[in-house]
Every structure is written in structure tokens, then in C-alpha cells.
Design a protein around this motif. Structure first.
Motif, PDB file in Angstrom:
ATOM      1  N   GLY A 246     -10.487 -30.297 -23.246  1.00 27.12           N
ATOM      2  CA  GLY A 246      -9.109 -30.809 -22.933  1.00 27.12           C
ATOM      3  C   GLY A 246      -8.022 -29.579 -23.046  1.00 27.12           C
ATOM      4  N   GLN A 247      -6.886 -30.053 -23.001  1.00 29.15           N
ATOM      5  CA  GLN A 247      -5.799 -29.003 -22.918  1.00 29.15           C
ATOM      6  C   GLN A 247      -5.289 -28.699 -24.302  1.00 29.15           C
ATOM      7  OE1 GLN A 247      -5.467 -32.239 -22.613  1.00 29.15           O
ATOM      8  NE2 GLN A 247      -3.606 -32.878 -23.748  1.00 29.15           N
ATOM      9  N   GLY A 248      -6.014 -29.265 -25.254  1.00 29.83           N
ATOM     10  CA  GLY A 248      -5.533 -28.893 -26.637  1.00 29.83           C
ATOM     11  C   GLY A 248      -4.257 -29.929 -27.414  1.00 29.83           C
ATOM     12  N   THR A 249      -4.527 -29.927 -28.436  1.00 30.21           N
ATOM     13  CA  THR A 249      -3.213 -30.491 -29.064  1.00 30.21           C
ATOM     14  C   THR A 249      -3.270 -29.980 -30.476  1.00 30.21           C
ATOM     15  OG1 THR A 249      -2.258 -32.733 -29.871  1.00 30.21           O
ATOM     16  CG2 THR A 249      -4.712 -32.511 -30.173  1.00 30.21           C
ATOM     17  N   GLN A 250      -1.892 -29.712 -30.798  1.00 26.10           N
ATOM     18  CA  GLN A 250      -1.378 -29.088 -31.912  1.00 26.10           C
ATOM     19  C   GLN A 250      -1.434 -29.712 -33.311  1.00 26.10           C
ATOM     20  OE1 GLN A 250      -0.589 -25.330 -32.433  1.00 26.10           O
ATOM     21  NE2 GLN A 250      -0.899 -25.947 -34.734  1.00 26.10           N
TER      22      GLN A 250
ATOM     23  N   LEU B  95     -10.277 -34.731 -19.297  1.00 25.12           N
ATOM     24  CA  LEU B  95     -10.123 -34.956 -20.772  1.00 25.12           C
ATOM     25  C   LEU B  95      -8.683 -34.960 -21.283  1.00 25.12           C
ATOM     26  CD1 LEU B  95     -13.098 -32.698 -22.359  1.00 25.12           C
ATOM     27  CD2 LEU B  95     -13.289 -34.986 -21.605  1.00 25.12           C
ATOM     28  N   VAL B  96      -8.028 -35.951 -21.849  1.00 26.35           N
ATOM     29  CA  VAL B  96      -6.592 -36.063 -22.053  1.00 26.35           C
ATOM     30  C   VAL B  96      -6.587 -36.325 -23.650  1.00 26.35           C
ATOM     31  CG1 VAL B  96      -4.532 -37.432 -21.828  1.00 26.35           C
ATOM     32  CG2 VAL B  96      -6.157 -37.024 -19.768  1.00 26.35           C
ATOM     33  N   GLU B  97      -6.077 -35.583 -24.289  1.00 28.52           N
ATOM     34  CA  GLU B  97      -5.896 -35.530 -25.799  1.00 28.52           C
ATOM     35  C   GLU B  97      -4.668 -35.985 -26.180  1.00 28.52           C
ATOM     36  OE1 GLU B  97      -8.551 -31.505 -26.213  1.00 28.52           O
ATOM     37  OE2 GLU B  97      -6.416 -31.738 -26.283  1.00 28.52           O
TER      38      GLU B  97
END
Length: 117
Positions: free
Chosen positions: A108-112, A4-6
Motif C-alpha cells: 500500500g501507499q502507507g499511512t502515518q 491496496l488502499v489504507e
């Protein structure tokens, strides 16, 4: 293997808008649920919105009328309008891969997302 790429996070002023994207790749079942969760500092991770492959949606009460989740195949979007400072958090994409009786969960890795003037 599933990835998963955000993308789409950032800094926005109160009342502004952002659109998050999450592209899922790999071994994706035709039946699945994609969604967004968020985690603010010192708080547990919480549901924001989910959308099934059958287009059923579920929203947290605090985003109803402001956020919209949509999908194009295995890409999920979160349109966030009328953002508030309390929406500041790391937003995580989630995939529940497969039918309800045998799903595997991915993150996913998370996005701020920061809402501040």
C-alpha cells in the motif's frame, strides 16, 4: 492488477488507540497473506503483524499484547492499543498474493501514525 488502499492513521496520545484498515481489490488469490509493516525515519522497514487466509498470525515481539491483526475477506485491520511514542512510523499494508511457492507481493501507499503528547 491489485490495489491496496489504507486508512486510519493519524495523531494519538501515548496510551491511546488507533485502527488501521487495508482494502485489497483486483485479482486476489484465495490463498494469501495480508500484513502490516512499519518504517520510522532512518530505520529499515520492519514486520508488525501478518495474518493468512487460514487465520495463522505472526506478530513482532514489540507489539504482542498491544496490537491485533484481523481480516474480513480481503480487508485487513490492525487494532493498535496502548500506543507508545516509539510506535510512530509510516505503516504499510502488504499482500503476499497466492500460495507460498508462487506469491506476488504488493504494498500500500502507507499511512502515518504519530504517537505524541
Amino acid at each position: 492488477q491489485v490495489q491496496l488502499v489504507e486508512s486510519g492513521g493519524g495523531l494519538v496520545q501515548p496510551g491511546g488507540s488507533l485502527r488501521l484498515s487495508c482494502a485489497a481489490s483486483g485479482s486476489i488469490f484465495s490463498i494469501n497473506v495480508m500484513g502490516w509493516y512499519r518504517q520510522a525515519p532512518g530505520r529499515p522497514r520492519e514486520l508488525v503483524a501478518t495474518r493468512t487466509t487460514g487465520d495463522l498470525t505472526n506478530y513482532a515481539d514489540f507489539v504482542k499484547g498491544r496490537f491485533t491483526i484481523s481480516r474480513e475477506k480481503n480487508t485487513a485491520y490492525l487494532q493498535m492499543n496502548s500506543l507508545k511514542p516509539e510506535d510512530t512510523a509510516v505503516y504499510y499494508c502488504n499482500l503476499q498474493n497466492g500460495p507460498s511457492w508462487g506469491r506476488t507481493e504488493y504494498w500500500g501507499q502507507g499511512t502515518q501514525v504519530t504517537v505524541s503528547s
